[in-house]
Scaffold this active site. Structure first.
Site, mmCIF file in Angstrom:
data_model
loop_
_atom_site.group_PDB
_atom_site.id
_atom_site.type_symbol
_atom_site.label_atom_id
_atom_site.label_comp_id
_atom_site.label_asym_id
_atom_site.label_seq_id
_atom_site.Cartn_x
_atom_site.Cartn_y
_atom_site.Cartn_z
ATOM 1 N N HIS A 1 0.803 -1.224 0.000
ATOM 2 C CA HIS A 1 0.000 0.000 0.000
ATOM 3 C C HIS A 1 0.839 1.278 0.000
ATOM 4 C CE1 HIS A 1 -3.728 -2.357 1.282
ATOM 5 N NE2 HIS A 1 -4.106 -1.651 0.221
ATOM 6 N N HIS B 1 -4.882 -1.960 -11.961
ATOM 7 C CA HIS B 1 -5.508 -1.793 -10.655
ATOM 8 C C HIS B 1 -7.014 -1.727 -10.862
ATOM 9 C CE1 HIS B 1 -6.853 0.689 -7.116
ATOM 10 N NE2 HIS B 1 -6.121 -0.229 -6.516
#
Length: 393
Positions: free
Chosen positions: A199, A299
């Protein structure tokens, strides 16, 4: 056809899904002068209100334009918006409208987007599972849920094993992360790929120490091991780590992408169609990655319209690695929104051949779940993690 109306919708429901961002969708509906309708999607996260407002502003640059001149329309807005390449809000609003225009062109011609982009390179898109580890904290939690993912037929899965650590990680955190990763590897065996999500939250030194601990478990890639904008950190990580780097979900332009590719800082590129510039820019980014021998894993974490258009683009590029997939961990209403048009079977999605984005949007769901944009509460667990995992054990 002329663009007559652009309407943003915020959708929400009591059924929340695996993470805070999963509770909301921002949908864009574009209506033409002859009544045709196309759909796109923007990114919610903690920016629901400003993104909603940005869509209203960006729309002013598209109204009255010809639908079919998608490339020109993008550049006309680029000309108007001085900060497009630096504004996430403008970038995701523009991306959502661009997706809706491609949806409309496909519907006008009676063809899916993949036919407009040269035809399918593959009939089925391989996907990896994400969102599956909600409330997982202990190694046993991760191992149990990982086995369930494999039972569904997936051959690859991604997860964040770092709990509440941010920017730096100590020995206790390293040990916990390694125990979680080890548990998943042992649970799924050697034939299933594991992907490690960082992340984008560590400094380079911490990320390198993480890599040393996790290399033995043979992850397919390390996603965003350092902060997105930390070029020096990426350079240092690449010098001192053997793991393949995946990144790109926060990229908002073609030329920003070139920086990471040219310096060899990324091995798997992860552009997001809902903020890179829609289909118009995403197809160029995929080709740019191909020229650098870099694979693409779009993504794809927000909603079912994004998922549908990502499948379309993933089906046509030769350098696809895998497509991210939250579909089985979406709240049910997101699947209902597209009439469950993109089911996952044995870790693959059959590419839809319907016109435009390939699926039909259920307008009844759109009307039932639309709500006013509101500011989200900020709590200890960030919205970008899978829910219930910001903990040590």
């Amino acid at each position: 056809m002329k663009i007559q109306e652009i309407t943003p919708f915020v959708l929400s429901s009591k059924e929340r899904g695996s993470a805070t961002w999963a509770s909301t969708m921002i949908v864009v509906k574009v209506t033409t002068s002859d009544g045709m309708i196309g759909y796109g999607e923007a990114v919610p996260t903690l920016r629901v209100k400003p993104v909603f407002s940005a869509i209203q502003q960006v729309s002013k640059g598209y109204l009255g334009k010809e639908v079919e001149r998608v490339e020109r329309n993008y550049h006309e807005w680029y000309k108007q918006d001085f900060y497009l390449s630096r504004s996430f809000e403008s970038a995701t609003a523009t991306s959502a409208i661009d997706i809706a225009l491609w949806d409309l062109v496909g519907k006008e011609l009676g063809a899916p987007i993949h036919r407009l982009l040269g035809g399918k390179f593959r009939d089925h898109v391989p996907v990896y599972a994400n969102g599956w580890y909600k409330d997982c904290v202990t190694p046993e939690d991760f191992a149990r849920e990982a086995k369930n993912v494999v039972k569904r037929g997936y051959r690859a899965m991604k997860f964040d094993p770092f709990g509440p650590y941010y920017d730096w990680i100590d020995e206790h955190g390293l040990r916990q992360a390694e125990e979680r990763v080890k548990a998943v590897r042992e649970a799924v065996g050697e034939e299933v790929e594991i992907l490690i999500e960082h992340h984008g939250r560590f400094n380079a030194n911490s990320a390198i120490e993480i890599a040393k601990r996790l290399e033995k478990y043979r992850p397919l890639f390390a996603e965003e091991p350092v902060h997105h904008e930390d070029l020096e950190g990426y350079r240092k990580y690449k010098r001192h780590s053997n793991l393949r780097v995946a990144m790109g979900e926060r990229l908002v332009s073609l030329k920003e992408t070139l920086v990471y590719l040219r310096e060899g800082l990324v091995d798997i590129l992860q552009p997001d169609l809902t903020n890179i510039g829609g289909v118009t820019v995403a197809r160029k980014v995929a080709s740019l990655a191909e020229a650098f021998d870099v694979e693409v894993a779009f993504h794809n974490a927000f909603g079912s319209i994004q998922n549908a258009v990502s499948i379309q683009l993933a089906s046509v590029i030769p350098n696809l690695l895998l497509l991210e997939n939250f579909y089985d961990w979406f709240p049910q209403w997101k699947r209902d929104l597209v009439n469950n048009g993109t089911p996952v079977e044995m870790g693959r999605v059959k590419v839809p051949d319907g016109p435009g984005i390939g699926v039909e949007v259920n307008e009844r769901i759109l009307e039932e779940l639309k709500t006013d944009p509101v500011a989200l509460e900020v709590v200890e667990e960030p919205v970008w993690v899978v829910g219930g995992t910001w903990k040590n054990y």
